[in-house]
Scaffold this active site. Structure first.
Site, PDB file in Angstrom:
ATOM      1  N   THR A  27       0.815  -1.219   0.000  1.00 18.26           N
ATOM      2  CA  THR A  27       0.000   0.000   0.000  1.00 18.26           C
ATOM      3  C   THR A  27       0.848   1.269   0.000  1.00 18.26           C
ATOM      4  O   THR A  27       0.483   2.275  -0.606  1.00 18.26           O
ATOM      5  CB  THR A  27      -0.954  -0.024   1.218  1.00 18.26           C
ATOM      6  OG1 THR A  27      -1.846  -1.120   1.052  1.00 18.26           O
ATOM      7  CG2 THR A  27      -1.753   1.250   1.360  1.00 18.26           C
ATOM      8  N   THR A 101       1.428  -4.641   4.101  1.00 24.93           N
ATOM      9  CA  THR A 101       1.223  -5.034   5.499  1.00 24.93           C
ATOM     10  C   THR A 101       0.576  -6.408   5.631  1.00 24.93           C
ATOM     11  O   THR A 101       0.664  -7.037   6.682  1.00 24.93           O
ATOM     12  CB  THR A 101       0.341  -4.007   6.223  1.00 24.93           C
ATOM     13  OG1 THR A 101      -0.908  -3.906   5.517  1.00 24.93           O
ATOM     14  CG2 THR A 101       0.997  -2.651   6.282  1.00 24.93           C
ATOM     15  N   ASP A 102      -0.081  -6.880   4.557  1.00 22.36           N
ATOM     16  CA  ASP A 102      -0.836  -8.137   4.666  1.00 22.36           C
ATOM     17  C   ASP A 102       0.049  -9.308   5.108  1.00 22.36           C
ATOM     18  O   ASP A 102      -0.394 -10.172   5.862  1.00 22.36           O
ATOM     19  CB  ASP A 102      -1.507  -8.490   3.330  1.00 22.36           C
ATOM     20  CG  ASP A 102      -2.639  -7.533   2.979  1.00 22.36           C
ATOM     21  OD1 ASP A 102      -2.980  -6.683   3.815  1.00 22.36           O
ATOM     22  OD2 ASP A 102      -3.168  -7.644   1.862  1.00 22.36           O
TER      23      ASP A 102
HETATM   24  N1  ASP Z   1      -3.236  -3.891   2.215  1.00 21.73           N
HETATM   25  C1  ASP Z   1      -1.913  -4.222   1.944  1.00 21.73           C
HETATM   26  C2  ASP Z   1      -0.930  -3.222   2.518  1.00 21.73           C
HETATM   27  O1  ASP Z   1      -1.237  -2.715   3.548  1.00 21.73           O
HETATM   28  C3  ASP Z   1      -1.593  -4.619   0.581  1.00 21.73           C
HETATM   29  C4  ASP Z   1      -0.391  -5.505   0.632  1.00 21.73           C
HETATM   30  O2  ASP Z   1      -0.154  -6.156   1.624  1.00 21.73           O
HETATM   31  O3  ASP Z   1       0.349  -5.504  -0.339  1.00 21.73           O
HETATM   32  O4  ASP Z   1       0.099  -2.918   2.019  1.00 21.73           O
END
Ligand code: ASP
Length: 336
Positions: A27, A101-102
């Site tokens: 993200t 973050t995933d």
């Molecule tokens: N929602 C995720 C992030 O916070 C997307 C990912 O993990 O690439 O980055």
């Protein structure tokens, strides 16, 4: 607790420390596509990310490198292994890794098994993409940079929302909150306040050689009223190991206990818990399918390691073809 403050006033520090940034996507790197309504996608590489946070250059000389540009669901163990290889060859004061973050807790955990520092390696990212109101990426970058330039923390840590987390304990606990990352067993190992990095002392974690390959290890949760058919596919699908996330302190149904016994006769099987915090038990419950029965059937307890982290550890140990995989696994579990 030790406090470290860097001289951040531009021009006061004669020789700035060297900070290297690897970017992997996530993200923090995302921007909206031209067609409205299509959502944000990975767009910005390491140099763009650094350019959008000019305050980083006030505390360090920055070098930046884009290793990939992906949603983090697509990252591979081999990419984190390559990152650790590259990190070990650098000569700098700190290393920062930006990613989604995933899967950040998994990537940081794997990195902590493969990279012992120095210099410190700090994972960070963002819950909100750069164009969103209240985007958190820039603040996270600064907090992570300060942590990466501090020498007395864990070799690998994860910094989000001004908190420093140990990769063994941290987990993403919310889908959208900027305070999504928590370490339920022990809390953060430090925090960043007014440019100060405040750290609790931590023991160095065990590390391993980087394997040529990681072994395929499956992760299956216990769920109520399960016929267990998925467990029957594990051996024929070619998995080299299995992690089962039991109910509570490490329990499964009687039917699945029998299936696990058959699997554990052939490949390593780890008993973790589907509960977010606490240890797998070893000597409390004596009914069929409870932990004493399962350990007698050859399963190995994951202690306080989550199922997904236990899977990474087993995959690494089996990839290294360690003859005594139980001992190696337990060595890390005892550290958690
Ligand atoms: N929602 C995720 C992030 O916070 C997307 C990912 O993990 O690439 O980055």
């Amino acid at each position: 607790m030790a406090q470290h403050k860097l001289c951040v006033k531009h021009g006061v520090m004669n020789q700035k420390p060297q900070l290297h940034i690897f970017s992997l996507g996530g993200t923090i790197s995302m921007a909206p596509t031209l067609d409205a309504g299509s959502g944000v996608r990975p767009t910005f590489g390491a140099h763009d990310i650094v350019a959008a946070a000019p305050e980083l250059a006030e505390i360090a000389d920055i070098s930046a490198e884009s290793l990939s540009l992906k949603g983090s669901a697509n990252l591979l163990f081999s990419e984190i292994a390559e990152l650790c290889r590259r990190a070990a060859s650098l000569s700098c004061s700190g290393i920062m890794v930006t990613q989604g973050t995933d899967t950040m807790e998994e990537c940081a955990f794997l990195a902590s098994l493969l990279y012992g520092g120095p210099p410190p390696m700090v994972f960070t990212g963002a819950m909100r993409s750069p164009a969103q109101p209240g985007a958190d990426g820039r603040a996270n970058l600064m907090a992570a940079a300060l942590t990466a330039l501090t020498s007395n923390g864990p070799a690998v840590s994860l910094v989000m929302n001004d908190e420093i987390h140990h990769p063994f304990y941290v987990t993403k606990s919310h889908t959208s909150n900027v305070a999504a990352f928590q370490s339920p067993i022990r809390g953060p190992v430090g925090q960043i306040t007014e440019g100060n990095v405040i750290l609790h002392p931590v023991q160095p974690a065990p590390t391993f050689d980087i394997p040529d390959e990681f072994a395929p290890v499956a992760l299956l949760p216990a769920v109520l009223n399960d016929d267990g058919n998925l467990f029957d596919t594990i051996l024929s699908a070619g998995y080299a190991g299995l992690v089962v996330e039991g109910f509570g302190a490490g329990h499964v149904s009687e039917q699945i206990a029998e299936k696990l016994a058959a699997i554990a006769a052939k490949i390593p099987v780890i008993l973790a818990s589907r509960v977010r915090a606490g240890s797998v038990f070893e000597r409390t419950y004596g009914y069929r399918g409870a932990e004493i029965d399962l350990l007698n059937k050859g399963l190995v307890p994951a202690g306080r390691l989550s199922g997904r982290k236990a899977r990474i550890l087993l995959s690494l140990i089996l990839g290294l073809e360690k003859p005594d995989w139980r001992q190696e696994f337990t060595r890390v579990v005892k550290h958690v």
